[in-house]
Write a protein that holds these residues in place. Structure first.
Motif, PDB file in Angstrom:
ATOM      1  N   LYS A 141      65.924  32.614 -18.641  1.00 27.14           N
ATOM      2  CA  LYS A 141      66.590  33.199 -19.943  1.00 27.14           C
ATOM      3  C   LYS A 141      65.289  33.934 -20.572  1.00 27.14           C
ATOM      4  O   LYS A 141      64.145  33.191 -20.424  1.00 27.14           O
ATOM      5  CB  LYS A 141      67.201  32.203 -20.903  1.00 27.14           C
ATOM      6  CG  LYS A 141      68.205  31.559 -20.088  1.00 27.14           C
ATOM      7  CD  LYS A 141      68.881  30.658 -21.030  1.00 27.14           C
ATOM      8  CE  LYS A 141      70.043  29.830 -20.413  1.00 27.14           C
ATOM      9  NZ  LYS A 141      70.596  28.710 -21.337  1.00 27.14           N
ATOM     10  N   PRO A 142      65.681  34.860 -21.550  1.00 27.08           N
ATOM     11  CA  PRO A 142      64.271  35.471 -22.297  1.00 27.08           C
ATOM     12  C   PRO A 142      63.776  34.396 -23.012  1.00 27.08           C
ATOM     13  O   PRO A 142      62.449  34.461 -23.595  1.00 27.08           O
ATOM     14  CB  PRO A 142      65.059  36.760 -22.886  1.00 27.08           C
ATOM     15  CG  PRO A 142      66.171  37.119 -22.227  1.00 27.08           C
ATOM     16  CD  PRO A 142      66.565  35.888 -21.466  1.00 27.08           C
ATOM     17  N   GLU A 143      64.518  33.575 -23.635  1.00 27.91           N
ATOM     18  CA  GLU A 143      63.852  32.477 -24.451  1.00 27.91           C
ATOM     19  C   GLU A 143      63.087  31.592 -23.779  1.00 27.91           C
ATOM     20  O   GLU A 143      62.603  30.802 -24.255  1.00 27.91           O
ATOM     21  CB  GLU A 143      65.159  31.953 -25.237  1.00 27.91           C
ATOM     22  CG  GLU A 143      66.397  31.358 -24.367  1.00 27.91           C
ATOM     23  CD  GLU A 143      67.415  32.108 -24.352  1.00 27.91           C
ATOM     24  OE1 GLU A 143      67.223  33.359 -23.999  1.00 27.91           O
ATOM     25  OE2 GLU A 143      68.405  31.557 -24.361  1.00 27.91           O
ATOM     26  N   ASP A 144      62.955  31.678 -22.763  1.00 26.73           N
ATOM     27  CA  ASP A 144      61.909  30.887 -21.747  1.00 26.73           C
ATOM     28  C   ASP A 144      60.770  31.372 -21.796  1.00 26.73           C
ATOM     29  O   ASP A 144      59.593  30.878 -21.418  1.00 26.73           O
ATOM     30  CB  ASP A 144      62.615  30.567 -20.361  1.00 26.73           C
ATOM     31  CG  ASP A 144      63.766  29.664 -20.364  1.00 26.73           C
ATOM     32  OD1 ASP A 144      64.583  30.076 -19.442  1.00 26.73           O
ATOM     33  OD2 ASP A 144      63.820  28.789 -20.919  1.00 26.73           O
ATOM     34  N   ARG A 148      55.324  24.106 -23.119  1.00 24.70           N
ATOM     35  CA  ARG A 148      55.384  25.546 -23.534  1.00 24.70           C
ATOM     36  C   ARG A 148      55.209  25.983 -24.956  1.00 24.70           C
ATOM     37  O   ARG A 148      55.457  25.182 -25.807  1.00 24.70           O
ATOM     38  CB  ARG A 148      56.538  26.170 -22.777  1.00 24.70           C
ATOM     39  CG  ARG A 148      57.848  26.034 -23.539  1.00 24.70           C
ATOM     40  CD  ARG A 148      59.149  26.660 -22.778  1.00 24.70           C
ATOM     41  NE  ARG A 148      60.425  26.507 -23.631  1.00 24.70           N
ATOM     42  CZ  ARG A 148      61.444  26.586 -23.055  1.00 24.70           C
ATOM     43  NH1 ARG A 148      61.698  27.108 -21.701  1.00 24.70           N
ATOM     44  NH2 ARG A 148      62.585  26.361 -23.650  1.00 24.70           N
ATOM     45  N   GLN A 149      54.695  27.120 -25.117  1.00 23.99           N
ATOM     46  CA  GLN A 149      54.585  27.616 -26.378  1.00 23.99           C
ATOM     47  C   GLN A 149      54.700  28.879 -26.441  1.00 23.99           C
ATOM     48  O   GLN A 149      53.893  29.846 -25.732  1.00 23.99           O
ATOM     49  CB  GLN A 149      52.912  27.513 -27.015  1.00 23.99           C
ATOM     50  CG  GLN A 149      52.786  27.774 -28.460  1.00 23.99           C
ATOM     51  CD  GLN A 149      51.420  26.976 -28.837  1.00 23.99           C
ATOM     52  OE1 GLN A 149      50.570  26.831 -28.299  1.00 23.99           O
ATOM     53  NE2 GLN A 149      51.255  26.892 -30.203  1.00 23.99           N
ATOM     54  N   ALA A 150      55.952  29.380 -27.212  1.00 22.58           N
ATOM     55  CA  ALA A 150      56.311  30.724 -27.544  1.00 22.58           C
ATOM     56  C   ALA A 150      55.594  31.323 -28.543  1.00 22.58           C
ATOM     57  O   ALA A 150      55.128  30.605 -29.585  1.00 22.58           O
ATOM     58  CB  ALA A 150      57.758  30.977 -27.717  1.00 22.58           C
ATOM     59  N   PRO A 151      55.354  32.610 -28.562  1.00 24.58           N
ATOM     60  CA  PRO A 151      54.689  33.413 -29.796  1.00 24.58           C
ATOM     61  C   PRO A 151      55.200  32.769 -31.229  1.00 24.58           C
ATOM     62  O   PRO A 151      56.477  33.016 -31.339  1.00 24.58           O
ATOM     63  CB  PRO A 151      54.994  34.877 -29.426  1.00 24.58           C
ATOM     64  CG  PRO A 151      55.155  34.905 -28.141  1.00 24.58           C
ATOM     65  CD  PRO A 151      55.840  33.718 -27.669  1.00 24.58           C
ATOM     66  N   GLY A 152      54.411  32.488 -31.852  1.00 25.27           N
ATOM     67  CA  GLY A 152      54.756  32.034 -33.374  1.00 25.27           C
ATOM     68  C   GLY A 152      55.578  30.773 -33.405  1.00 25.27           C
ATOM     69  O   GLY A 152      55.819  30.262 -34.389  1.00 25.27           O
ATOM     70  N   GLU A 153      55.782  30.136 -32.344  1.00 21.79           N
ATOM     71  CA  GLU A 153      56.209  28.897 -32.296  1.00 21.79           C
ATOM     72  C   GLU A 153      55.270  27.533 -32.001  1.00 21.79           C
ATOM     73  O   GLU A 153      54.195  27.853 -31.569  1.00 21.79           O
ATOM     74  CB  GLU A 153      57.376  28.668 -31.029  1.00 21.79           C
ATOM     75  CG  GLU A 153      58.331  29.875 -31.442  1.00 21.79           C
ATOM     76  CD  GLU A 153      59.355  29.591 -32.546  1.00 21.79           C
ATOM     77  OE1 GLU A 153      59.873  30.599 -33.126  1.00 21.79           O
ATOM     78  OE2 GLU A 153      59.494  28.272 -33.035  1.00 21.79           O
ATOM     79  N   GLN A 154      55.757  26.240 -32.311  1.00 22.77           N
ATOM     80  CA  GLN A 154      54.984  25.270 -31.853  1.00 22.77           C
ATOM     81  C   GLN A 154      55.001  24.875 -30.458  1.00 22.77           C
ATOM     82  O   GLN A 154      56.117  25.272 -29.810  1.00 22.77           O
ATOM     83  CB  GLN A 154      55.189  24.145 -32.669  1.00 22.77           C
ATOM     84  CG  GLN A 154      54.910  24.056 -34.361  1.00 22.77           C
ATOM     85  CD  GLN A 154      55.110  22.792 -34.952  1.00 22.77           C
ATOM     86  OE1 GLN A 154      56.037  21.976 -34.635  1.00 22.77           O
ATOM     87  NE2 GLN A 154      54.535  22.597 -36.024  1.00 22.77           N
ATOM     88  N   ARG A 155      54.047  24.194 -29.848  1.00 24.38           N
ATOM     89  CA  ARG A 155      54.093  23.605 -28.431  1.00 24.38           C
ATOM     90  C   ARG A 155      54.979  22.621 -28.422  1.00 24.38           C
ATOM     91  O   ARG A 155      55.194  21.805 -29.293  1.00 24.38           O
ATOM     92  CB  ARG A 155      52.785  23.143 -28.088  1.00 24.38           C
ATOM     93  CG  ARG A 155      52.601  23.183 -26.428  1.00 24.38           C
ATOM     94  CD  ARG A 155      51.251  22.667 -26.201  1.00 24.38           C
ATOM     95  NE  ARG A 155      50.291  23.881 -26.600  1.00 24.38           N
ATOM     96  CZ  ARG A 155      48.993  23.838 -26.048  1.00 24.38           C
ATOM     97  NH1 ARG A 155      48.276  22.929 -25.308  1.00 24.38           N
ATOM     98  NH2 ARG A 155      48.174  24.759 -26.291  1.00 24.38           N
ATOM     99  N   GLU A 156      55.905  22.796 -27.386  1.00 24.15           N
ATOM    100  CA  GLU A 156      56.792  21.805 -27.251  1.00 24.15           C
ATOM    101  C   GLU A 156      57.015  21.252 -25.633  1.00 24.15           C
ATOM    102  O   GLU A 156      56.556  22.004 -24.641  1.00 24.15           O
ATOM    103  CB  GLU A 156      58.258  22.433 -27.472  1.00 24.15           C
ATOM    104  CG  GLU A 156      58.745  23.833 -26.566  1.00 24.15           C
ATOM    105  CD  GLU A 156      60.192  24.103 -26.527  1.00 24.15           C
ATOM    106  OE1 GLU A 156      61.020  23.453 -27.220  1.00 24.15           O
ATOM    107  OE2 GLU A 156      60.299  25.293 -25.902  1.00 24.15           O
TER     108      GLU A 156
END
Length: 121
Positions: A86-89, A38-46
């Motif tokens: 969770k919102p962080e997902d 997954r990749q959140a906005p502004g984050e690296q793919r994990e």
């Protein structure tokens, strides 16, 4: 040509559930690892969860106990059941697979196009 197509993303409230599906198609001899990133906005793919052809699985600490990866080898499909979201997902979720391609006998790493999961009230 080998393709991965994801589906199942969408908007869900915190605490809710979603099931993502990724189906492989094309000239495939074998599929080895099938993983979800997954990749959140502004984050690296994990890496979120991984599944080997031998059915062993691994999870990121952040999703252990909430997410479950499973696969149907006959259908060349991998699933990600996501509970207690969770919102962080919130992120774009990508399927990735290690594939032995027919014809060329090449070992390929293939990505899907991604599916957006938004967790919000």
């Amino acid at each position: 040509q080998v393709q991965l197509v994801e589906s199942g993303g969408g908007l869900v409230q915190p605490g809710g559930s979603l099931r993502l599906t990724c189906a492989a198609s094309g000239s495939i001899l074998s599929i080895y690892d099938m993983d979800w990133y997954r990749q959140a906005p502004g984050e690296q793919r994990e890496l979120v969860a991984s599944s080997t052809s031998g059915a062993s699985t691994n999870y990121a600490d952040s999703v252990k106990g909430r997410f479950t990866i499973s696969r149907d080898n006959a259908k060349k499909t991998v699933y990600l059941q996501m509970n207690s979201l969770k919102p962080e997902d919130t992120a774009v979720y990508y399927c990735n697979a290690e594939v032995l391609a027919a014809g060329t006998y090449s070992l390929l790493r293939v990505w899907g196009q991604g599916t957006l999961v938004t967790v919000s009230s």
